[in-house]
Design an enzyme around this catalytic site. Structure first.
Site, short mmCIF file in Angstrom:
data_model
loop_
_atom_site.label_atom_id
_atom_site.label_comp_id
_atom_site.label_asym_id
_atom_site.label_seq_id
_atom_site.Cartn_x
_atom_site.Cartn_y
_atom_site.Cartn_z
N ASP A 76 29.65 -14.63 105.45
CA ASP A 76 29.36 -14.34 104.04
C ASP A 76 30.66 -14.42 103.25
O ASP A 76 31.16 -13.42 102.75
CB ASP A 76 28.68 -12.97 103.90
CG ASP A 76 28.23 -12.72 102.46
OD1 ASP A 76 28.25 -13.68 101.65
OD2 ASP A 76 27.86 -11.57 102.15
N ASP A 83 27.80 -27.06 93.79
CA ASP A 83 28.53 -27.97 92.89
C ASP A 83 27.62 -28.35 91.72
O ASP A 83 26.50 -27.89 91.63
CB ASP A 83 28.96 -29.23 93.66
CG ASP A 83 27.77 -30.07 94.09
OD1 ASP A 83 26.93 -29.55 94.85
OD2 ASP A 83 27.65 -31.23 93.67
N GLU A 132 26.68 -22.02 101.42
CA GLU A 132 26.38 -22.69 100.16
C GLU A 132 24.89 -22.53 99.87
O GLU A 132 24.11 -22.15 100.75
CB GLU A 132 26.76 -24.19 100.22
CG GLU A 132 26.68 -24.86 98.84
CD GLU A 132 27.31 -26.26 98.79
OE1 GLU A 132 27.83 -26.72 99.82
OE2 GLU A 132 27.27 -26.86 97.70
N HIS A 144 28.75 -19.73 98.32
CA HIS A 144 29.56 -20.86 97.83
C HIS A 144 28.81 -21.47 96.65
O HIS A 144 27.92 -22.32 96.82
CB HIS A 144 29.74 -21.87 98.96
CG HIS A 144 30.62 -23.03 98.61
ND1 HIS A 144 31.98 -23.02 98.80
CD2 HIS A 144 30.33 -24.25 98.09
CE1 HIS A 144 32.50 -24.18 98.42
NE2 HIS A 144 31.51 -24.94 97.98
#
Ligand SMILES: [Zn+2]
Length: 556
Positions: free
Chosen positions: A528, A161, A537, A482
């Protein structure tokens, strides 16, 4: 058929250093089927060495019966593979003196890719890896106790993020600063990371670290306290950072004193290290960092235990931590090391004993427990109290020995225990290497270095999946992390040099819950897939620990 790479043969896909132990693994599908291996040169397939596999050792965490090929005696530089009749061949690997150099370069440079507030472009080496400037202006959320805007750019996007969190920036930045402090006189000082600042007279690892420090400095309030994080109210979609138009909010606890003790303690510690490390390169900047550290320390004097919880309306990561006294101890120890001043030393001596349990054989340091960093920095500095320095060193050496012995008898030659397969378990593996390499500073011991290398070998391919957990490193790397910039761009591979979180026995996302049965062995609880944020992530603190380990292995 026997010439295709087999997932059953496991090697470090980056390779093995000359003079170091070189071991590959075989998971035998049928007991007793194979007994021999051949080490072949990649360019012409010539056999250079043959040997026998050892009897299998069961790794209960993966369920694998692991056999070992030890070709440590082969030290001719080149590219090789292991060939096993009836099974196939391994992925290729190098044997070279500088075998960790490229891995160090990619993982250290990945922080440049995480830069916030600026255009990022990885250049001709990775064409198309680019984003425009993002999150240029910060806005004070009401929970911060302030209003208006905050000129608060820079820093690193924390993970998949675009948030920036002081406690996680803290451990990541400190880990990189320590890597430079311990090994910056050796090989890594001169490694160019191809940054916009490269060639400015400051080593590139420090140029990159400064990007994080500059942001952290903007998160300190006038009273010395430090706000916990700067994120949007909610996570944005899987878009490029420059397309994220959610306001970037400086977030506090919603009531006086608005800042938090863990963030402020981490900040003080990091700025104290920065003051030491930057001093030869930029005296003014070093002084500025030290002044910020002192102010943060003063704030802690009257605000020891202000913990963070997301205020109403905020759903981004919390990095919750119910105890901030270890961060405060760490701040005292780093300030004592930098300044030599008695009050910091006295605080440390008064409090350190209750944190000795933080030097643990089954739980390396993490962002919620900085006790070990506090104790190690005191011992590394040869602090004023020689008895305490010796006590910390002896404990660290004894614990490292126990970790190294456990690693030696583990099927996969890693330090992991069953309970270590948590969210970010690959960061745990890397932090074991950090712990072992710090202990090696206290007492040179080849076993510590080999155990540290064992964890790195695991991360780079010598694991149950025969997968390099670092993007674009090795022949069979993780592909679907991610990570918003990787997902948003139309590229063949994710952004390079990023360490995947790794197996997570609790299966903490809907994808793992759906696809992996409850009986999945801990070391195999990994997907994965981009949607598996619980296992795939990335995060700056995990990457920093791997950079530290690689820097240490390049130098020690
Ligand atoms: Zn950004």
């Amino acid at each position: 058929m026997s010439n295709a790479p087999s997932l059953e043969i496991k090697v470090d896909q980056a390779g093995y250093a000359i003079g170091a132990r070189k071991v590959g693994f075989l998971i035998q599908p049928v007991a007793g089927q194979t007994a021999r291996y051949v080490l072949r040169r990649q360019e012409d397939g010539k056999a250079v060495l043959e040997g026998s596999w050892t009897p299998p050792v069961l790794d209960p965490d993966s369920g694998d019966r692991v056999q070992t090929a030890d070709f440590s005696g082969w030290n001719s530089p080149g590219i090789y593979y292991l060939d096993v009749r009836g099974v196939g061949r391994s992925w290729p690997f190098r044997i070279a003196a500088d075998v960790y150099q490229h891995a160090y370069y990619l993982t250290a440079r990945s922080f440049y890719g995480q830069r916030c507030g600026t255009t990022v472009d990885l250049g001709p080496e990775f064409p198309g890896y680019h984003h425009d400037a993002c999150h240029k202006v910060g806005t004070f959320d009401p929970s911060s106790g302030r209003d208006g805007s905050n000129v608060s750019s820079k820093g690193w996007h924390d993970a998949g993020d675009y948030g920036r969190y002081i406690v996680n920036s803290g451990i990541a930045t400190a880990t990189l600063l320590w890597a430079f402090e311990l090994w910056g006189k050796g090989g890594i000082r001169d490694v160019s990371l191809h940054l916009p600042e490269s060639g400015n007279g400051t080593p590139d690892l420090l140029n990159e670290i400064r990007w994080s420090l500059d942001w952290m400095l903007t998160m300190q309030d006038a009273d010395g306290g430090v706000w916990h994080k700067q994120t949007s109210a909610h996570f944005c979609g899987f878009i490029s950072p420059d397309k994220d138009d959610f306001p970037s909010l400086v977030i506090g606890v919603g009531k006086s004193p608005f800042k938090t003790s863990c963030a402020t303690g981490d900040f003080a510690a990091v700025m104290a290290i920065a003051a030491r490390v930057f001093s030869p390169y930029d005296r003014d900047y070093a002084n500025h960092c030290l002044a910020a550290a002192r102010k943060a320390w003063q704030w802690l004097g009257t605000n020891e235990q202000i913990v963070f919880r997301n205020p109403a309306g905020i759903t981004t990561g919390e990095y919750g931590d119910s105890r901030c006294s270890d961060e405060q101890l760490w701040a005292a120890a780093e300030l004592a090391r930098t300044t030599g001043e008695l009050p910091f030393d006295s605080y440390f001596i008064k409090h350190y004993k209750e944190f000795l349990v933080g030097i643990s054989a089954d739980e390396p340091p993490s962002n919620s427990d900085m006790s070990a960093f506090a104790l190690w920095t005191y011992a590394l500095s040869e602090g004023r109290n020689e008895v305490v320095v010796q006590e910390i060193k002896s404990l660290s050496i004894a614990v490292a020995l126990s970790i190294a012995q456990r690693t030696e008898s583990h099927g996969y030659r890693i330090s992991m225990t069953t309970k270590n397969y948590i969210w970010g378990s690959n960061g745990v593996a890397a932090n074991y290497s950090l712990q072992l390499l710090v202990a090696n500073r206290f007492q040179r011991d080849r076993r510590f270095v080999e155990a540290a290398a064992g964890n790195v070998h695991y991360l780079l391919g010598r694991n149950p999946f025969s997968l390099s957990y670092v993007t674009q490193l090795g022949s069979n790397p993780v592909r679907h992390i991610h990570h918003r910039p990787s997902a948003a761009a139309n590229l063949n591979a994710p952004w390079p040099g990023l360490l995947s979180g790794g197996p997570n026995a609790k299966r903490e996302d809907p994808e793992m819950q759906k696809l992996l049965p409850e009986t999945t062995p801990p070391a195999r609880a990994f997907l994965d897939l981009q949607s598996s944020y619980g296992s795939n992530e990335v995060a700056i603190n995990w990457n920093a620990a791997l950079v530290f380990a690689l820097a240490g292995l390049l130098s020690d």
